[in-house]
Write a protein that holds these residues in place. Structure first.
Motif: not given
Length: 345
Positions: A224-232, A276-296
Motif C-alpha cells: 500500500x503506497x497510496x494516501x487519501x486526502x480529505x477536505x480538498x 509523507x504521512x510523518x511530515x504532513x499529518x496534522x500540518x498539511x495546509x494548502x491555500x488556507x485549507x487544512x487537509x486530513x490525511x489517511x492511508x488507503x
C-alpha cells in the motif's frame, strides 16, 4: 425602553445571533419575537426570545442566551457552539489556551455583565483576547471545524408515548418514533457547562478523537503506497497537491475528486508514502485549507485473481471454479499498491 428597564440593562434586540445549523436551510424562515420573554440561562437577565422552525421535518427552536453572553463567547444563542468553527466552547478554549474567569455568584455576575456590556459597545473585547492563541491551536481548530451545517441536530425529540407503546397518532405525530439509545454521558449535558467550557461530554469526545488522530498507524500490507486526502476544496488543483507532496518522494499518480472533496496520491515506494504521512499529518495546509490525511486500503482483487495465482503456481483450480481460458496464465495483474484505493475509516 423605560428608565427602569434601562437600569436593569434588559436586552431588546431585532434579530438573534445564530449559527447556520440552527437557522436552517430556508432563507425565508419566519420567527416570532417576544420582548423580555425569558431569563438568560447564564446571567439570568430578561432578554428578547426568538422562536422559529428551521425547516420541514425539524422541531421548533428558540434562543436560550442573551446577546451579551453570546457575544462574549462568540457562540450561537441556541446551541451555544462557536460561530467561527462550529465546535463546543471547551474545544475552542483548550486549543486557544483561553481560561474562563466569569464569576458564578449572582451579584458578582450582574456587575461583571454590566462591565462587559460597556466594553462590547466600545469594541474593546473579543472572545479570545483572554488567551494567547498559538498557530498550532488555530490549525487544530481548522482541522476539527465543521464546514457544512449539521441539520440532523434539529430533528424532533423522541416521542415518549411511542417508547411506552401508547402513541396512536401515527404519521401525524410531530415527534420521532424511535427507541432511545442507551443512556450515556451525552444524555447529561448542561447548557451552563457547555457555555463555560467545563465538563462538556461532546467536547471531551472531540478532544479525545483529536489526540488519537495525531498518530496514524500504517497498514500491515507493505504494497500500500497510496494516501487519501480529505477536505480538498475546488480551488485546490492537482498541480497544488503535486507541488506539496513531491518533496516527500516520487509520485506515481494523483487523482482529485472535487465532488467528494477528496484526492488520492499514489507514491512509487512505501518509504515515500510513510515519509509523507510523518511530515504532513496534522500540518498539511494548502491555500488556507487544512487537509486530513489517511492511508488507503487496496481494492479487493476478486476470485479470478485467486484462480490466476493458483494457476501460476501450477495448482489446479478448486472444485466449483471455472477453468481459466487459454493463455490466462500469462496475464499480469496489477499489484495491490496500484489498485484503486479505498479510504480506511
Amino acid at each position: 425602553m423605560s428608565k427602569a428597564e434601562s437600569k436593569l440593562n434588559w436586552e431588546d434586540s431585532e434579530f438573534p445571533i445564530l449559527c447556520e445549523t440552527c437557522l436552517g436551510p430556508n432563507p425565508y424562515v419566519r420567527m416570532t419575537k417576544e420582548r423580555y420573554g425569558k431569563e438568560c440561562k447564564i446571567c439570568n437577565r430578561p432578554f428578547t426570545v426568538f422562536r422559529w422552525n428551521p425547516g420541514v421535518g425539524m422541531r421548533f427552536k428558540k434562543t436560550e442566551l442573551c446577546q451579551t453572553c453570546a457575544k462574549i463567547k462568540n457562540v450561537c444563542q441556541t446551541c451555544v457552539f462557536d460561530l467561527e468553527y462550529g465546535l463546543p466552547v471547551q474545544v475552542r478554549d483548550t486549543a486557544l489556551n483561553v481560561t474562563d474567569d466569569a464569576p458564578r455568584s449572582d451579584v458578582n455576575r450582574q456587575y461583571y455583565m454590566q462591565q462587559l456590556d460597556d466594553k462590547l459597545e466600545a469594541g474593546t473585547i473579543g472572545h479570545d483576547q483572554k488567551g494567547k492563541a498559538s498557530p498550532a491551536g488555530r490549525q487544530l481548530l481548522k482541522q476539527l471545524a465543521r464546514t457544512d451545517p449539521y441539520y440532523k441536530r434539529n430533528r424532533p425529540h423522541i416521542c415518549s408515548f411511542y417508547v411506552r407503546g401508547e402513541c396512536n397518532r401515527g404519521n401525524e405525530c410531530p415527534y420521532r418514533h424511535e427507541l432511545p439509545e442507551p443512556e450515556s454521558d451525552l444524555s447529561k449535558q448542561n447548557i451552563q457547562d457547555r457555555y463555560h467550557g467545563t465538563n462538556d461530554p461532546v467536547a471531551k469526545r472531540i478532544l479525545a478523537r483529536a489526540s488519537k488522530a495525531g498518530h496514524l498507524n500504517a497498514p500491515e500490507d507493505k504494497t500500500v503506497t497510496s494516501l487519501l486526502l480529505r477536505g480538498v476544496e475546488k480551488d485546490i488543483t492537482e498541480g497544488d497537491l503535486r507541488d506539496y507532496f513531491y518533496a516527500f518522494g516520487e509520485i506515481k499518480s494523483i487523482k482529485v475528486i472535487h465532488d467528494k472533496k477528496c484526492a488520492f496520491i499514489n507514491y512509487m515506494t512505501r518509504a515515500a508514502a510513510e515519509t509523507a504521512v510523518d511530515k504532513a499529518l496534522g500540518n498539511c495546509i494548502i491555500k488556507g485549507n487544512p487537509l486530513r490525511i489517511n492511508w488507503c486500503k487496496p481494492k479487493p482483487l476478486g476470485p479470478r485473481s485467486e484462480i490466476a495465482k493458483e494457476a501460476s503456481k501450477g495448482e489446479k483450480p478448486t472444485a466449483g471454479q471455472p477453468p481459466l481460458p487459454p493463455g490466462s496464465e500469462k496475464i499480469v495483474y496489477p499489484s495491490q499498491g496500484n489498485a484503486t484505493a479505498i479510504a480506511s475509516q
